[in-house]
Design a protein around this motif. Structure first.
Motif, PDB file in Angstrom:
ATOM      1  N   PHE A   1      37.797  32.013  64.001  1.00 29.51           N
ATOM      2  CA  PHE A   1      36.478  32.130  63.395  1.00 29.51           C
ATOM      3  C   PHE A   1      35.427  31.867  64.457  1.00 29.51           C
ATOM      4  O   PHE A   1      35.721  31.349  65.536  1.00 29.51           O
ATOM      5  N   THR A   2      34.187  32.236  64.156  1.00 32.30           N
ATOM      6  CA  THR A   2      33.062  31.984  65.056  1.00 32.30           C
ATOM      7  C   THR A   2      31.964  31.244  64.302  1.00 32.30           C
ATOM      8  O   THR A   2      31.909  31.279  63.069  1.00 32.30           O
ATOM      9  N   SER A   3      31.086  30.595  65.052  1.00 33.27           N
ATOM     10  CA  SER A   3      29.964  29.876  64.449  1.00 33.27           C
ATOM     11  C   SER A   3      28.702  30.150  65.257  1.00 33.27           C
ATOM     12  O   SER A   3      28.749  30.205  66.489  1.00 33.27           O
ATOM     13  N   ASN A   4      27.593  30.319  64.530  1.00 35.32           N
ATOM     14  CA  ASN A   4      26.309  30.580  65.195  1.00 35.32           C
ATOM     15  C   ASN A   4      25.410  29.360  65.223  1.00 35.32           C
ATOM     16  O   ASN A   4      24.220  29.458  65.518  1.00 35.32           O
ATOM     17  N   ILE A   5      25.953  28.185  64.867  1.00 31.26           N
ATOM     18  CA  ILE A   5      25.176  26.951  64.933  1.00 31.26           C
ATOM     19  C   ILE A   5      26.009  25.883  65.647  1.00 31.26           C
ATOM     20  O   ILE A   5      27.235  25.932  65.639  1.00 31.26           O
ATOM     21  N   THR A   6      25.312  24.946  66.270  1.00 25.02           N
ATOM     22  CA  THR A   6      25.993  23.878  66.984  1.00 25.02           C
ATOM     23  C   THR A   6      26.228  22.693  66.054  1.00 25.02           C
ATOM     24  O   THR A   6      25.619  22.573  65.000  1.00 25.02           O
ATOM     25  N   GLY A   7      27.119  21.821  66.472  1.00 26.62           N
ATOM     26  CA  GLY A   7      27.398  20.618  65.695  1.00 26.62           C
ATOM     27  C   GLY A   7      28.875  20.521  65.348  1.00 26.62           C
ATOM     28  O   GLY A   7      29.700  21.345  65.760  1.00 26.62           O
ATOM     29  N   TYR A   8      29.193  19.482  64.580  1.00 30.15           N
ATOM     30  CA  TYR A   8      30.587  19.229  64.209  1.00 30.15           C
ATOM     31  C   TYR A   8      30.971  20.071  62.990  1.00 30.15           C
ATOM     32  O   TYR A   8      30.308  20.053  61.963  1.00 30.15           O
ATOM     33  N   HIS A   9      32.073  20.807  63.147  1.00 32.73           N
ATOM     34  CA  HIS A   9      32.616  21.648  62.082  1.00 32.73           C
ATOM     35  C   HIS A   9      33.937  21.037  61.613  1.00 32.73           C
ATOM     36  O   HIS A   9      34.802  20.713  62.429  1.00 32.73           O
ATOM     37  N   THR A  10      34.105  20.889  60.316  1.00 31.91           N
ATOM     38  CA  THR A  10      35.329  20.341  59.746  1.00 31.91           C
ATOM     39  C   THR A  10      36.214  21.474  59.238  1.00 31.91           C
ATOM     40  O   THR A  10      35.756  22.328  58.479  1.00 31.91           O
ATOM     41  N   ILE A  11      37.473  21.484  59.670  1.00 37.36           N
ATOM     42  CA  ILE A  11      38.430  22.497  59.240  1.00 37.36           C
ATOM     43  C   ILE A  11      39.474  21.823  58.364  1.00 37.36           C
ATOM     44  O   ILE A  11      40.145  20.873  58.792  1.00 37.36           O
ATOM     45  N   ILE A  12      39.616  22.299  57.124  1.00 40.20           N
ATOM     46  CA  ILE A  12      40.624  21.797  56.192  1.00 40.20           C
ATOM     47  C   ILE A  12      41.633  22.917  55.953  1.00 40.20           C
ATOM     48  O   ILE A  12      41.271  23.995  55.474  1.00 40.20           O
ATOM     49  N   LEU A  13      42.885  22.670  56.296  1.00 36.05           N
ATOM     50  CA  LEU A  13      43.939  23.676  56.170  1.00 36.05           C
ATOM     51  C   LEU A  13      44.838  23.325  54.994  1.00 36.05           C
ATOM     52  O   LEU A  13      45.322  22.190  54.888  1.00 36.05           O
ATOM     53  N   ASN A  14      45.042  24.296  54.103  1.00 32.85           N
ATOM     54  CA  ASN A  14      45.883  24.112  52.923  1.00 32.85           C
ATOM     55  C   ASN A  14      47.064  25.071  52.985  1.00 32.85           C
ATOM     56  O   ASN A  14      46.885  26.268  53.224  1.00 32.85           O
TER      57      ASN A  14
END
Length: 293
Positions: free
Chosen positions: A186-199
């Protein structure tokens, strides 16, 4: 809601029993794509592959085979415990089924095989980078295993990415890149901490894992690299200046030593001359004194 991974053809597997003791036969049967070639793998309780073979499916889509006769238990391959049998289609590699079975001593068999409840354990390892650049692809890698054996033919897997602004992106287009290994990006266009939850869900089992990735601007990395370069240049300049100062100090010391030596030599030369001048002055004074008389 988890997305179910659909297979082009149904692969069904059945065992002659769920619990085995020494001298029992392990028999499999079921249905698959007509004229398919099935890859059959058996993993022991330690997760090691102890048996692998290939089985052809009939023109009617049915298959059956006696895989092995259980030997006496040992401390190497055939240990007492829970085994995992995995059957994979060669025509459709994404089509795979797994079954758990128990191998034990005769004295431990206290209930009917058909009523024996076999414990299954689903394990998940989530791997993502700790830092990533904005607008760049960020990989999410999942390693899924069932009873310590790589899980092939996973039923459902989904990732939820929570952005710093609380937006949620749901990803379910994972690709199998190896036995029990599934990847997406995936990609992100904003900075900061991203949380990934995998199910992950398989049969009646489910498991979840979470991790965090810090998305930064690539310019920040460039600035840090530039700053590091400047610091290295400054350290080199300081080192060179220090060496030059040391060289100058040594040169001054050598000059002082040379001057001291020259003064000593000059003094040695002047002393006789001064002595001669003193004698001449004394003689002249004596001569003048005699004339005055």
């Amino acid at each position: 809601m988890l997305l179910t991974i659909n297979h082009a053809y149904a692969l069904e597997l059945e065992l002659n029993q769920k619990v085995f003791t020494p001298n029992d036969k392990l028999v499999i049967f079921g249905t698959s794509v007509p004229k398919d070639s099935l890859i059959i793998s058996l993993f022991n309780p330690t997760g090691n592959l102890i048996y692998r073979t290939q089985l052809d499916v009939g023109a009617n889509g049915e298959f059956a085979s006696i895989l092995l006769r259980w030997p006496e238990p040992d401390e190497d391959k055939f240990r007492v415990g829970t085994y995992t049998l995995i059957v994979t289609s060669s025509i459709n590699p994404d089509s795979s089924v797994s079954e758990a079975l128990v191998y034990q001593l005769q004295a431990e068999k206290q209930v009917k095989d058909t009523s024996m409840q076999i414990e299954k354990r689903l394990d998940l390892d989530l791997s993502i980078p700790s830092t990533a650049n904005i607008d760049k692809e960020i990989p999410i890698l999942a390693h899924v295993s069932l009873n310590d054996a790589p899980l092939i033919g996973l039923e459902a897997i989904e990732a939820n990415v929570i952005y710093p602004d609380n937006r949620v992106l749901t990803i379910n287009n994972f690709t199998a890149i190896g036995d029990g290994l599934y990847e997406t990006r995936f990609t992100s266009n904003i900075t900061g901490y991203h949380t990934i939850i995998l199910n992950v869900k398989h049969q009646e089992l489910s498991i979840s894992k979470a991790s965090i990735v810090d998305v930064v601007r690539e310019a920040q990395n460039d600035q840090l690299q530039e700053l590091a370069t400047k610091i290295d240049s400054l350290n080199i300049k300081i080192t060179n200046d220090t060496n030059n100062i040391n060289n100058n100090v040594n040169t001054i010391k050598e000059s002082i030593n040379d001057m001291t030596s020259a003064i000593g030599q000059l003094t040695s030369l002047l002393l006789p001359i001064v002595g001669m001048i003193a004698i001449i002055v004394a003689l002249q004074a004596t001569i003048l004194a005699k004339r005055n008389k």
